[in-house]
Write an enzyme that holds these catalytic residues in place. Structure first.
Site, PDB file in Angstrom:
ATOM      1  N   HIS A  23     -19.766  28.096  28.637  1.00  0.00           N
ATOM      2  CA  HIS A  23     -19.117  29.231  29.313  1.00  0.00           C
ATOM      3  C   HIS A  23     -18.659  30.241  28.265  1.00  0.00           C
ATOM      4  O   HIS A  23     -17.568  30.135  27.714  1.00  0.00           O
ATOM      5  CB  HIS A  23     -17.928  28.727  30.142  1.00  0.00           C
ATOM      6  CG  HIS A  23     -17.395  29.744  31.112  1.00  0.00           C
ATOM      7  ND1 HIS A  23     -17.311  29.506  32.468  1.00  0.00           N
ATOM      8  CD2 HIS A  23     -16.915  30.998  30.926  1.00  0.00           C
ATOM      9  CE1 HIS A  23     -16.799  30.568  33.068  1.00  0.00           C
ATOM     10  NE2 HIS A  23     -16.550  31.486  32.148  1.00  0.00           N
ATOM     11  N   HIS A 211     -17.936  30.903  39.045  1.00  0.00           N
ATOM     12  CA  HIS A 211     -16.537  31.060  38.656  1.00  0.00           C
ATOM     13  C   HIS A 211     -15.675  30.720  39.872  1.00  0.00           C
ATOM     14  O   HIS A 211     -15.739  31.402  40.913  1.00  0.00           O
ATOM     15  CB  HIS A 211     -16.250  32.510  38.250  1.00  0.00           C
ATOM     16  CG  HIS A 211     -16.575  32.839  36.837  1.00  0.00           C
ATOM     17  ND1 HIS A 211     -17.872  32.987  36.385  1.00  0.00           N
ATOM     18  CD2 HIS A 211     -15.767  33.064  35.757  1.00  0.00           C
ATOM     19  CE1 HIS A 211     -17.846  33.295  35.090  1.00  0.00           C
ATOM     20  NE2 HIS A 211     -16.582  33.342  34.686  1.00  0.00           N
ATOM     21  N   GLU A 214     -10.017  29.636  39.120  1.00  0.00           N
ATOM     22  CA  GLU A 214      -9.349  30.207  37.949  1.00  0.00           C
ATOM     23  C   GLU A 214      -8.115  30.967  38.430  1.00  0.00           C
ATOM     24  O   GLU A 214      -6.990  30.505  38.298  1.00  0.00           O
ATOM     25  CB  GLU A 214     -10.284  31.140  37.174  1.00  0.00           C
ATOM     26  CG  GLU A 214      -9.641  31.772  35.956  1.00  0.00           C
ATOM     27  CD  GLU A 214     -10.529  32.826  35.297  1.00  0.00           C
ATOM     28  OE1 GLU A 214     -10.219  33.192  34.162  1.00  0.00           O
ATOM     29  OE2 GLU A 214     -11.510  33.285  35.919  1.00  0.00           O
TER      30      GLU A 214
END
Length: 367
Positions: A23, A211, A214
């Protein structure tokens, strides 16, 4: 003879150890001097004009506790990545910087749709990055620092080009593109907004990460896995919200956390970046400690090396300092990442057996 290694490894030892990175954003890892070199030709004004001050400006601006503010810093890097030559230079330098840090395999992601301002096509963007990666790998090999680097193509979750970028991913799967991703602010832009792209990729037997977890919580992770079919979770830090403590003090996993652990779904964790965006309050309190202890498929990553002022060595060193990890733990993180790469199985196995394990054996780490 294998070197004996102290329980708390030094940064020098960590730097020498092979590392794997899954990543890392291309537009988040530019050298400050490169931005300064390219900005005049791009007609872009920078906040400061010397490399040291610019590097500090990026770190300070990103260190706000807000993902949205963090993302604003990319205006300055993306601005100088709009021509074939500039993209090629940035890609080549990224490979060389990672190789110098002991990275033996990396997947670097970026959004082709963000590099069209000067008239490039999506295909020309991918090809420029491909050529830069090849140049960088060849140069690193000559310097005795072999590295394999592949592309992940990202679609921006607030835009509507995900299906187009997914098709670009499959079109270049034999030219260094190994997977797909969506990125950008999570709140208000759920993964299911791009379901058509993910269903297309599944039909095409293509790999993708998302993603998720987060800046947003469990619903984002649940959608990414159960609706969209993600192979990996970009960050995934909020999976900790589904881990409670029982009456006896032992951890109790909820249904989603159990599924993620049972299925060995890789978590692309980026400790320093998570502190900057407010996803965690400190390295010592980062969920990576608990998730590692519970043996989730944890990997360690840089996210944006420029904005976080970091490297793979630095990320590992921070974890060593915070959690008392030794080289056996660093080896575990590294093999986790290599197992989770989107590279074909035989190529993954070759890097593990021919590079990673022998190098750690020399450093005194056998298992």
């Amino acid at each position: 003879m294998a070197e004996s290694t102290e329980r708390t490894p030094s940064r020098e030892l960590l730097a020498r150890a092979p590392k794997v990175l899954l990543h890392d954003h291309l537009d988040g890892g530019l050298r400050p001097q490169t931005i300064i070199d390219l900005a005049p030709g791009a007609g872009h004004e920078l906040p400061v004009q010397d490399a040291e001050s610019l590097g500090k400006w990026f770190r300070d601006s990103a260190d706000s506790g807000s993902l949205e503010r963090y993302l604003e810093t990319f205006d300055h890097t993306v601005a100088v990545m709009q021509t074939r030559d500039n993209l090629r230079r940035v890609a080549r330098e990224a490979v060389l910087d990672l190789a110098a840090d002991g990275v033996v395999y990396a997947e670097i992601r970026y959004a082709p749709e963000q590099h069209l301002a000067e008239g490039l096509t999506l295909e020309q963007v991918v090809e420029a990055v491909r050529d830069g990666f090849v140049e960088g790998q060849d140069e690193a090999q000559r310097d005795g620092q072999p590295i394999v680097v592949r592309q992940l193509l990202t679609a921006m979750r607030h835009q509507a080009r995900s299906r187009e970028i997914a098709e670009l991913t499959t079109a270049y799967r034999d030219q260094g593109v190994v997977g797909f991703d969506i990125a950008g602010a999570e709140a208000g832009y759920p993964p299911t907004r791009h379901l058509d792209a993910f269903e297309y990729l599944q039909r095409e037997n293509a790999h993708f990460t998302i993603h998720a977890g987060e800046a947003f919580g469990l619903p984002s992770i649940w959608q990414a896995i159960q609706w969209c079919g993600a192979d990996r979770l970009g960050h995934g830090v909020r999976i900790i919200d589904d881990v409670d403590t029982g009456p006896d003090g032992a951890p109790v996993l909820g249904r989603l956390a159990s599924y993620v652990r049972d299925k060995r779904i890789p978590l692309e964790m980026c400790p320093s970046s998570n502190i900057q965006t407010g996803a965690a309050s400190s390295i010592a309190e980062h969920p990576i400690g608990t998730l590692t202890e519970l043996r989730f498929r944890v990997t360690v990553n840089t996210d944006n090396r420029l904005m976080s002022g970091t490297s793979m060595t630095e990320e590992m060193a921070k974890l060593v300092d915070a959690f008392g990890y030794g080289m056996d733990d660093v080896r575990w993180f590294t093999i986790n990442a290599m197992k989770s790469a989107f590279l074909p199985f035989d190529e993954r196995l070759a890097i593990i057996d021919e590079q990673i394990k022998p190098a750690y054996a020399v450093l005194g780490v056998m298992s």
